[in-house]
Design a protein around this motif. Sequence first.
Motif, PDB file in Angstrom:
ATOM      1  N   HIS A 103      46.885 -22.546 -30.912  1.00 32.69           N
ATOM      2  CA  HIS A 103      48.043 -22.133 -31.709  1.00 32.69           C
ATOM      3  C   HIS A 103      47.987 -22.838 -33.060  1.00 32.69           C
ATOM      4  N   MET A 109      52.052 -16.107 -39.113  1.00 34.16           N
ATOM      5  CA  MET A 109      51.270 -15.016 -38.532  1.00 34.16           C
ATOM      6  C   MET A 109      51.855 -13.647 -38.889  1.00 34.16           C
ATOM      7  N   ASN A 113      50.613 -11.049 -35.076  1.00 37.13           N
ATOM      8  CA  ASN A 113      51.227 -11.770 -33.964  1.00 37.13           C
ATOM      9  C   ASN A 113      50.218 -12.092 -32.861  1.00 37.13           C
ATOM     10  N   ASP A 116      48.706 -15.703 -32.547  1.00 45.40           N
ATOM     11  CA  ASP A 116      49.601 -16.863 -32.475  1.00 45.40           C
ATOM     12  C   ASP A 116      49.211 -17.833 -31.377  1.00 45.40           C
ATOM     13  N   TRP A 136      44.136 -14.233 -39.405  1.00 46.58           N
ATOM     14  CA  TRP A 136      45.457 -14.227 -40.014  1.00 46.58           C
ATOM     15  C   TRP A 136      45.336 -14.487 -41.513  1.00 46.58           C
ATOM     16  N   HIS A 533      58.137 -20.180 -33.095  1.00 48.03           N
ATOM     17  CA  HIS A 533      56.971 -19.519 -33.649  1.00 48.03           C
ATOM     18  C   HIS A 533      57.424 -18.325 -34.498  1.00 48.03           C
ATOM     19  N   TRP A 598      57.413 -13.897 -29.842  1.00 44.87           N
ATOM     20  CA  TRP A 598      57.337 -15.273 -30.342  1.00 44.87           C
ATOM     21  C   TRP A 598      57.907 -16.229 -29.300  1.00 44.87           C
TER      22      TRP A 598
END
Length: 634
Positions: A103, A109, A113, A116, A136, A533, A598
Amino acid sequence: MRLFAGACSALALCQAVAGVAVDVSASISAATASTRPLVQPDAGCRERSFDLTLSWEDHAPDGFSRKMALVNGQFPGPLIEIDEGDVVKVLVHNTMPYNTTVHFHGIEMADTNWSDGVPGLTQRQIPPGKSFLYQWKATQYGSYWYHAHERGQLDDGLLGPLTIRAKPHRARPFSQIANSTKQLQAMLAAEAASRPLVLSDYRHVTSVDGWAIEIAAGIETPCYDAVLVNGKGRVDCWSAAKRQALLTPTQQALLALGNETSLTAKGCLSANIIGNVLADPSLPKNLSAVPPGIFDVCTPTEHELATIDIARPVSTDAWAAFDVIGAFGLLTGMFAIDGHPLWVYAVDGAYIDPMQVDAIEITNGARYSVLVPVSPLDGNYTIRFASDAAAQSITGFANLVVRNSRSKSHTPIPESTVTPFINDVGTNTSSGVVYFDQAAMQAFPPDADVRNSPVAANRTVVLGIRVAGASYNWALNSTAYPMQLDNDTPLLFQPDPVDEGNNVTLTTYMDEWIDIVFQALSFPMPPHPIHKHGNKMWLLGSGEGVFNYSTVAEALQYIPASFNMETPPKRDTLATPAATTGPAWMVIRYHVTNPGAWFLHCHIQSHLMGGMAVAIQDGIDQWPSVPPYYRNYI
């Protein structure tokens, strides 16, 4: 080792910073043969490619050797250094005997996604012997870090620093403190050459073995062996007299509740205090299952400390910059550099109006970028971190060596005789010591977003924090997040549009404003560093007691002094207030602008493993489409 610099650094532009460039174009092409680029770099910036090999090896960062996760053969992992606007490709090779993920802490991000790094939420795990490509775009700037998000592997050393250099045209706040053009240029040069100071805690048991001990004993084991700076430290065993002299009022109160008078030889509250005072004494436990080395036995080690050398120019405008990263599995504490005040100019990767302080409380996951006016006197100055958590008194040190740039490298450097700003439990050594005040931080430039948000959010969610069935199990919304979900098809791949009755999943819609109330339901309860996140959060307010209001708008009618609606701190990791004598609460706000799955969780590793998390389906009405490479991985 730092991996590489990017294309649009504020001062170096397209020049590479000292380090090792890694060409992995062939392996990345093989991994993504069936996919097209997912995002494009900004004009003038580039695609940056990095190769991280994760291994499970013997390593002794404090003089005690155990199996650890190394990244490219080192701990911490190498610095990933890029520029704002770059597209980043990180190819991770897992040669460890365990599943894993990586992570990138604090990276939003945007539109990616699936990179992540949360197992069961945004990706499938990376099995042993396999590789995974994270892609990313660096839509942000500042100090970040990367770490494992599989169980407790952060405690095993899978972590490293990440720096995104701001674009040249982005405004810097340094003119607020520079008194001349020459000094301003020195500050800009220092920022461009900033160095990470990675603070971490280290245990002599692996995360797997540590978790097994907690389950067998029925209690948490919040006691570490050493504090490391840039991967180096030593086990420092305090004398009984020192432990007694530095007892904090909170520790004294907890010891009294357990009919005890002193900390253990490792500077920890005992298993009895942890299990029967800080946790519900009625919960099942077996304290005899805790090995003596976990709480009680301290064996000192002799090991080199990290050294940061600064060749001070003859000019009086000598500045250095550091990105201080709280890469802890558990600890929170005070950071300071003897004899050197700190100008904090960015927090969690975003500029603020500079604040001159002497010490900063560093929580788990936090980052502080600081400018340091370098002492005009040659010397070896101590960099120190002192835990201020009640569970353990422990310190870590490094050396800041300052020498005149004209002096010869073999010239002896004297030990500094300046008085430290803080002692070994983080207490100020004089009344003039200034601590960083989060409530006083102001975004640079001013943050108009939250002021333009509605007084009443679109929805308010109350998350009750409590122990869930065992003292090592924690719930963020009255229900522990089941870790077996790590092995399921990721939520990103199959969102649940109806989460009614599901206490571990929240759902929002695009462009909503969300208020989340974190309510400590029992006490005593320590602070919890909460990390979201996908985007940052504004800290609107906090207080003691129970939050007896349906919305912030309602609360403002009764307790307006508890809130800051104009200039609230904005961060990606925020610590809840300690619930010492009764319940306590904290309210955060965020804007749903980044759709996807998230994670919202406590960043203390044992609390995360114990279930202190919820999944958030942000922007369910504009759910992202997952590229084939990620959907079909393994």
